[in-house]
Design a protein around this motif. Structure first.
Motif, PDB file in Angstrom:
ATOM      1  N   ASP A  11       0.847  -1.183   0.000  1.00  0.00           N
ATOM      2  CA  ASP A  11       0.000   0.000   0.000  1.00  0.00           C
ATOM      3  C   ASP A  11       0.891   1.243   0.000  1.00  0.00           C
ATOM      4  OD1 ASP A  11      -1.665   2.153   0.610  1.00  0.00           O
ATOM      5  OD2 ASP A  11      -2.846   1.042   2.077  1.00  0.00           O
ATOM      6  N   ASN A  37       5.824  -1.815  -4.868  1.00  0.00           N
ATOM      7  CA  ASN A  37       4.745  -1.223  -5.660  1.00  0.00           C
ATOM      8  C   ASN A  37       5.264   0.063  -6.305  1.00  0.00           C
ATOM      9  OD1 ASN A  37       2.400  -0.087  -6.680  1.00  0.00           O
ATOM     10  ND2 ASN A  37       1.171  -0.510  -4.870  1.00  0.00           N
ATOM     11  N   THR A 192      -1.842  -5.981   1.596  1.00  0.00           N
ATOM     12  CA  THR A 192      -2.145  -4.537   1.527  1.00  0.00           C
ATOM     13  C   THR A 192      -2.185  -3.992   0.105  1.00  0.00           C
ATOM     14  OG1 THR A 192       0.064  -3.471   1.698  1.00  0.00           O
ATOM     15  CG2 THR A 192      -0.959  -4.246   3.762  1.00  0.00           C
ATOM     16  N   TRP A 193      -1.866  -4.800  -0.910  1.00  0.00           N
ATOM     17  CA  TRP A 193      -2.031  -4.366  -2.295  1.00  0.00           C
ATOM     18  C   TRP A 193      -3.531  -4.405  -2.641  1.00  0.00           C
ATOM     19  CZ3 TRP A 193       2.059  -4.258  -6.343  1.00  0.00           C
ATOM     20  CH2 TRP A 193       3.351  -4.392  -5.806  1.00  0.00           C
ATOM     21  N   GLU A 194      -3.918  -3.730  -3.689  1.00  0.00           N
ATOM     22  CA  GLU A 194      -5.326  -3.748  -4.103  1.00  0.00           C
ATOM     23  C   GLU A 194      -5.776  -5.145  -4.494  1.00  0.00           C
ATOM     24  OE1 GLU A 194      -6.084  -0.872  -7.114  1.00  0.00           O
ATOM     25  OE2 GLU A 194      -5.756   0.853  -5.801  1.00  0.00           O
TER      26      GLU A 194
END
Length: 251
Positions: A11, A37, A192-194
């Motif tokens: 995130d 990310n 926590t990534w989409e």
């Protein structure tokens, strides 16, 4: 100055304020593109020089750092999670020490705590366990014999297993020597990534569930009774427990 920055688990908002400030100010950014990310470095200056270390050797990374320092530039070395955990930063720092190059380490949120947040669990529960073990299965990188998974499993503590989901059956086999097959286990891919994936199960069925979900890399394995619902409440907020800042209600 070279800054080693923990980018967090994925995130973009989970990088620290300090870490993001350095990324914004950096003249040169070297980031682990296979894991970090890319949105985390989107805040950089338009004229910042960017290198993806996924295709670089240690020597090439150091060469970019050294050139930047020689030119009086600020270098941001961005690692996934917290760089102190499986970050391969010691070898970089030792070379910088040899070259007399100053550096600083900015910690980050590791994937193991990002994963706990994703499944809304606490690793250290009174009456269950007060210990967290961070480890990995042996693969192309050796693990000391005294730290093999089967030996660590005898503690029955909360355990977080990195870099091993592609060997999930071997993980289960080693854990099952000491943990009952009914022990709860969770696998979180890209915490926590989409597009994070969460798989919950027990040692008895987690292998099949992980394969059904198509998870074979970039995942955290968490095992232990902390994933269950039986525990003792903390004494910290117990009305009958006194400490330096509060008297017990029955006193």
């Amino acid at each position: 100055m070279v800054y080693f920055i923990g980018a967090g688990p994925g995130d973009p908002e989970l990088i620290t304020v300090k870490g993001q400030r350095i990324v914004k100010e950096a003249d040169i950014i070297i980031y682990a593109g296979s894991l970090v990310n890319k949105a985390i470095i989107d805040c950089r200056r338009e004229d910042a020089e960017v290198h993806n270390s996924a295709s670089m050797t240690l020597e090439e990374v150091i060469e970019v750092m050294e050139r930047g320092i020689d030119q009086g530039k600020l270098v941001a070395r961005v690692h996934t999670g917290d760089p102190s955990i499986y970050g391969a930063i010691r070898e970089q720092m030792d070379i910088l020490d040899e070259k007399g190059i100053s550096y600083e380490v900015i910690p980050g949120v590791s994937s193991f705590v990002g994963s706990a947040a994703a499944i809304k669990k606490e690793f250290t529960l009174p009456g269950i366990t007060q210990t967290v073990i961070l480890t990995r299965m042996e693969g192309r990188t050796d693990v000391p014999e005294k730290e093999n998974l089967e030996k660590l499993a005898q503690h029955r503590a909360s355990m977080c297993i990195f870099l091993s989901v592609h060997m999930i059956d071997d993980v289960v086999k080693n854990l099952a020597v000491h943990y009952p097959m009914t022990t709860p286990i969770a696998v979180v891919q890209k915490a926590t990534w989409e597009d994070q994936k969460i798989v919950l199960g027990t040692l008895a069925d987690i292998g099949d569930k992980v394969r059904e979900a198509g998870i074979n890399k970039t995942a955290q394995i968490m095992v232990g009774d902390f994933l269950g619902n039986t525990y003792e409440k903390s004494k910290l907020y117990d009305k009958d427990f006194s400490h330096e800042f509060r008297s017990a209600k029955n006193e």
